[in-house]
Scaffold this motif. Structure first.
Motif, PDB file in Angstrom:
ATOM      1  N   LEU A 173       0.835  -1.206   0.000  1.00  0.00           N
ATOM      2  CA  LEU A 173       0.000   0.000   0.000  1.00  0.00           C
ATOM      3  C   LEU A 173       0.869   1.255   0.000  1.00  0.00           C
ATOM      4  N   ALA A 174       1.898   1.271   0.839  1.00  0.00           N
ATOM      5  CA  ALA A 174       2.790   2.426   0.902  1.00  0.00           C
ATOM      6  C   ALA A 174       3.632   2.550  -0.356  1.00  0.00           C
ATOM      7  N   ASN A 175       4.144   1.418  -0.851  1.00  0.00           N
ATOM      8  CA  ASN A 175       4.974   1.448  -2.056  1.00  0.00           C
ATOM      9  C   ASN A 175       4.233   2.012  -3.256  1.00  0.00           C
ATOM     10  N   LYS A 176       2.931   1.787  -3.323  1.00  0.00           N
ATOM     11  CA  LYS A 176       2.142   2.321  -4.443  1.00  0.00           C
ATOM     12  C   LYS A 176       2.247   3.836  -4.539  1.00  0.00           C
ATOM     13  N   THR A 177       2.458   4.493  -3.416  1.00  0.00           N
ATOM     14  CA  THR A 177       2.482   5.951  -3.382  1.00  0.00           C
ATOM     15  C   THR A 177       3.897   6.526  -3.363  1.00  0.00           C
ATOM     16  N   GLY A 178       4.899   5.652  -3.439  1.00  0.00           N
ATOM     17  CA  GLY A 178       6.279   6.097  -3.322  1.00  0.00           C
ATOM     18  C   GLY A 178       6.788   6.092  -1.903  1.00  0.00           C
ATOM     19  N   ILE A 180       6.963   3.912   2.155  1.00  0.00           N
ATOM     20  CA  ILE A 180       7.489   2.656   2.673  1.00  0.00           C
ATOM     21  C   ILE A 180       6.702   2.212   3.898  1.00  0.00           C
ATOM     22  N   TYR A 181       6.885   0.947   4.249  1.00  0.00           N
ATOM     23  CA  TYR A 181       6.418   0.407   5.524  1.00  0.00           C
ATOM     24  C   TYR A 181       7.597   0.395   6.483  1.00  0.00           C
TER      25      TYR A 181
END
Length: 344
Positions: A173-178, A180-181
């Protein structure tokens, strides 16, 4: 080029994080005070409190303020309510509320404006593990597409150990927006340095996140192990378009045992040197090693948001802060890697 930043914090107020509430407050103060120390006039903060769909209220919105004192008053006033520990969080409501905030636009050629959402939680969002939602909320996976369209970067901070069941989803989910987790134990030192670097340097948040060292910066002293989730993250980003896709392909069989959640590893482990273990409840999250970030420009063809125009040069190097070395390894995901049954 001058950089400004708007930061919206979505904070879980459900009873399951009560034990960590003091550490969360200290972490947020440290992160935001570090940002304000750079350029106070260029930093604004908002707070969105959220609970679960079983409560009489789901979100409480505090709009952007440039006052660090006011933001700290909001944090200090938060009270954790008693409730069911096995709640599905109103995360889609909280993230949806961030899109209604008064974000500053990127319409000034002499100023680059960053937009950052920090989500702090320890559990699953509503509709991840089942397809029923009493509140008929929006699709969280589709909602993240709006973050991309509006150039909003999402960072998910996971409070262990319960979050390990869902860390692959939050990573994707975070990676989709640039974004990170991050495990909570590493959030303070990493976010403090990255935000400061974005304000003072020539690179975007997204670029800086891709320069973090997976082991030393993200996994360090936590239960998160990127090797175990990478193929699932790649699969979600490449093939899933809705929460229904994610439930269908990934989560019906993704229910780790209690042994995994409490510190054991219920997977086939090829790395004999990896010994996962939950951080002590007495851990001081503010005393983790600090971080160095070395800047080199990333061009548009790498797929990350860049500042245009930019004054970055090919030999630029900027040491932000800290004493612990960080390698130049990148965490770019190969979306075309082969997906095999072993990753499910």
């Amino acid at each position: 080029m001058t950089t400004s930043i708007d930061i919206a914090v979505c904070l879980d107020r459900s009873s399951s994080i009560a034990f960590y509430s003091k550490q969360i407050r200290l972490s947020l103060r440290s992160i935001l005070n570090r940002a304000l120390s750079c350029h106070q006039s260029d930093v604004r903060m908002a707070l969105i409190e959220f609970q679960s769909h079983s409560h009489h209220w789901r979100t409480n919105i505090h709009p952007f303020t440039s006052s660090g004192d006011e933001f700290q008053e909001w944090i200090d006033a938060i009270e954790i309510e008693n409730g069911n520990f096995n709640e599905n969080k109103a995360i889609v409501d909280a993230l949806g509320a961030t899109l209604t905030l008064d974000w500053r636009p990127n319409n000034n050629i002499n100023r680059y404006h960053e937009k950052l959402v920090i989500l702090i939680t320890d559990g699953a969002p509503c509709s991840l593990l089942d397809d029923t939602c009493a509140c008929n909320s929006n699709d969280l996976w589709r909602l993240s597409d709006e973050f991309e369209k509006q150039d909003i970067t999402l960072v998910v901070i996971g409070i262990e150990p319960s979050i390990v069941i869902y860390d692959d989803f939050y990573c994707a989910l975070a990676n989709k927006t640039g974004g990170i987790y991050l495990p909570f134990i590493n959030a303070t030192r990493v976010l403090s340095s990255v935000i400061q670097g974005a304000i003072l340097g020539e690179d975007t948040l997204s670029q800086l996140f891709r320069r973090l060292d997976i082991h030393n910066d993200i996994e360090y002293n936590s239960l998160y192990h990127h090797k175990y989730v990478q193929k699932r993250v790649d699969f979600m980003m490449e093939y899933c378009r809705t929460m229904a896709d994610i439930r269908k392909w990934l989560y019906p069989v993704h229910h780790p045992s209690t042994e995994y959640i409490t510190g054991g590893m219920n997977v086939d482990d090829d790395d004999d040197n990896f010994e996962p273990g939950s951080p002590s409840l007495e851990t001081n999250y503010l005393l983790c090693p600090s971080i160095n970030i070395y800047f080199t420009p990333i061009t548009d063809d790498e797929g990350y948001r860049t500042r245009l125009p930019t004054t970055a040069s090919g030999d630029s190097s900027f040491n932000v802060v800290g004493s612990s070395p960080v390698s130049s390894i990148r965490t770019d995901l190969d979306l075309y890697s082969e997906i095999d049954d072993d990753c499910f």
